[in-house]
Design a protein around this motif. Structure first.
Motif, PDB file in Angstrom:
ATOM      1  N   ILE A  73      35.138  -6.184  76.787  1.00  0.00           N
ATOM      2  CA  ILE A  73      35.677  -7.353  77.478  1.00  0.00           C
ATOM      3  C   ILE A  73      36.842  -7.973  76.700  1.00  0.00           C
ATOM      4  CG2 ILE A  73      35.137  -9.716  78.216  1.00  0.00           C
ATOM      5  CD1 ILE A  73      32.283  -8.654  78.826  1.00  0.00           C
ATOM      6  N   GLU A  74      36.654  -8.145  75.399  1.00  0.00           N
ATOM      7  CA  GLU A  74      37.646  -8.843  74.585  1.00  0.00           C
ATOM      8  C   GLU A  74      38.777  -7.944  74.088  1.00  0.00           C
ATOM      9  OE1 GLU A  74      37.739 -12.107  74.113  1.00  0.00           O
ATOM     10  OE2 GLU A  74      35.931 -12.343  75.331  1.00  0.00           O
ATOM     11  N   GLY A  75      38.533  -6.640  73.991  1.00  0.00           N
ATOM     12  CA  GLY A  75      39.564  -5.712  73.533  1.00  0.00           C
ATOM     13  C   GLY A  75      39.891  -5.832  72.052  1.00  0.00           C
ATOM     14  N   TRP A  76      38.869  -6.053  71.210  1.00  0.00           N
ATOM     15  CA  TRP A  76      39.089  -6.193  69.770  1.00  0.00           C
ATOM     16  C   TRP A  76      39.613  -4.898  69.165  1.00  0.00           C
ATOM     17  CZ3 TRP A  76      33.509  -8.204  69.783  1.00  0.00           C
ATOM     18  CH2 TRP A  76      33.485  -9.544  70.164  1.00  0.00           C
ATOM     19  N   VAL A  77      38.983  -3.777  69.485  1.00  0.00           N
ATOM     20  CA  VAL A  77      39.392  -2.473  68.972  1.00  0.00           C
ATOM     21  C   VAL A  77      39.723  -1.598  70.166  1.00  0.00           C
ATOM     22  CG1 VAL A  77      38.714  -0.478  67.606  1.00  0.00           C
ATOM     23  CG2 VAL A  77      37.847  -2.733  66.995  1.00  0.00           C
ATOM     24  N   THR A  78      40.959  -1.115  70.219  1.00  0.00           N
ATOM     25  CA  THR A  78      41.399  -0.274  71.324  1.00  0.00           C
ATOM     26  C   THR A  78      41.702   1.126  70.820  1.00  0.00           C
ATOM     27  OG1 THR A  78      43.720  -0.870  71.042  1.00  0.00           O
ATOM     28  CG2 THR A  78      42.407  -2.272  72.500  1.00  0.00           C
ATOM     29  N   VAL A  79      42.049   2.007  71.729  1.00  0.00           N
ATOM     30  CA  VAL A  79      42.398   3.380  71.362  1.00  0.00           C
ATOM     31  C   VAL A  79      43.633   3.375  70.469  1.00  0.00           C
ATOM     32  CG1 VAL A  79      43.148   5.603  72.274  1.00  0.00           C
ATOM     33  CG2 VAL A  79      41.364   4.316  73.436  1.00  0.00           C
ATOM     34  N   ASP A  80      44.566   2.497  70.742  1.00  0.00           N
ATOM     35  CA  ASP A  80      45.785   2.422  69.922  1.00  0.00           C
ATOM     36  C   ASP A  80      45.485   1.982  68.493  1.00  0.00           C
ATOM     37  OD1 ASP A  80      47.352   3.199  72.067  1.00  0.00           O
ATOM     38  OD2 ASP A  80      47.587   1.125  72.773  1.00  0.00           O
ATOM     39  N   ASP A  81      44.417   1.231  68.279  1.00  0.00           N
ATOM     40  CA  ASP A  81      44.056   0.781  66.937  1.00  0.00           C
ATOM     41  C   ASP A  81      43.480   1.911  66.082  1.00  0.00           C
ATOM     42  OD1 ASP A  81      44.836  -1.811  67.551  1.00  0.00           O
ATOM     43  OD2 ASP A  81      42.823  -2.378  68.222  1.00  0.00           O
ATOM     44  N   VAL A  82      42.879   2.891  66.689  1.00  0.00           N
ATOM     45  CA  VAL A  82      42.258   3.981  65.931  1.00  0.00           C
ATOM     46  C   VAL A  82      43.036   5.287  66.076  1.00  0.00           C
ATOM     47  CG1 VAL A  82      39.953   2.996  65.972  1.00  0.00           C
ATOM     48  CG2 VAL A  82      40.681   4.455  67.842  1.00  0.00           C
ATOM     49  N   ASN A  83      44.278   5.207  66.492  1.00  0.00           N
ATOM     50  CA  ASN A  83      45.111   6.396  66.667  1.00  0.00           C
ATOM     51  C   ASN A  83      45.527   6.911  65.292  1.00  0.00           C
ATOM     52  OD1 ASN A  83      46.845   8.373  67.435  1.00  0.00           O
ATOM     53  ND2 ASN A  83      48.208   7.053  68.603  1.00  0.00           N
ATOM     54  N   TYR A  91      54.123   9.368  75.860  1.00  0.00           N
ATOM     55  CA  TYR A  91      52.962   8.510  76.127  1.00  0.00           C
ATOM     56  C   TYR A  91      53.412   7.081  76.378  1.00  0.00           C
ATOM     57  CZ  TYR A  91      48.790   5.718  75.230  1.00  0.00           C
ATOM     58  OH  TYR A  91      47.774   4.812  75.328  1.00  0.00           O
ATOM     59  N   GLU A  92      52.919   6.495  77.442  1.00  0.00           N
ATOM     60  CA  GLU A  92      53.192   5.098  77.759  1.00  0.00           C
ATOM     61  C   GLU A  92      51.864   4.336  77.717  1.00  0.00           C
ATOM     62  OE1 GLU A  92      56.092   3.571  78.325  1.00  0.00           O
ATOM     63  OE2 GLU A  92      57.143   5.443  77.972  1.00  0.00           O
ATOM     64  N   PRO A  93      51.739   3.314  76.849  1.00  0.00           N
ATOM     65  CA  PRO A  93      50.479   2.574  76.805  1.00  0.00           C
ATOM     66  C   PRO A  93      50.204   1.840  78.106  1.00  0.00           C
ATOM     67  CG  PRO A  93      52.071   1.655  75.257  1.00  0.00           C
ATOM     68  CD  PRO A  93      52.695   2.837  75.890  1.00  0.00           C
ATOM     69  N   ARG A  94      48.937   1.684  78.394  1.00  0.00           N
ATOM     70  CA  ARG A  94      48.495   1.007  79.607  1.00  0.00           C
ATOM     71  C   ARG A  94      48.735  -0.496  79.475  1.00  0.00           C
ATOM     72  NH1 ARG A  94      42.341   1.524  81.395  1.00  0.00           N
ATOM     73  NH2 ARG A  94      42.225   1.058  79.203  1.00  0.00           N
TER      74      ARG A  94
END
Length: 96
Positions: A73-83, A91-94
């Motif tokens: 819900i909050e988006g603390w850790v996203t895919v971009d953070d662990v790339n 690639y274009e981020p959502r």
């Protein structure tokens, strides 16, 4: 997030947690000072308390599932953070 998704995620956390908790607190017959039954494995637990494991797994899985849903819900850790490998070409981020 749909209720069925939450139930499925909780079930996955519960099973994973239960299997991780199985070896903790186990005492073999040798450690407990009991005699072994012929044919018993040396690593077999002297006493097995499944309800204790069920209770602990339920609480830990509930906490982990709540953290997972809060992160969703909050988006603390996203895919971009662990790339770890950089952004692939094109690639274009959502956008949210």
């Amino acid at each position: 997030m749909a209720l069925t998704s939450i139930i499925a995620i909780y079930a996955l956390f519960w099973v994973m947690t239960a299997f991780l908790l199985l070896p903790f607190g186990v005492r073999t017959a040798d450690e407990a000072g009991l005699s072994k039954i012929p044919g018993q494995a040396d690593s077999a637990p002297a006493e097995f308390h499944p309800w204790r494991i069920v209770g602990r797994a339920t609480v830990i899985a509930a906490v982990l599932c709540a953290l997972y849903i809060a992160n969703y819900i909050e988006g603390w850790v996203t895919v971009d953070d662990v790339n770890l490998f950089g952004t692939p070409p094109g690639y274009e981020p959502r956008q949210r």
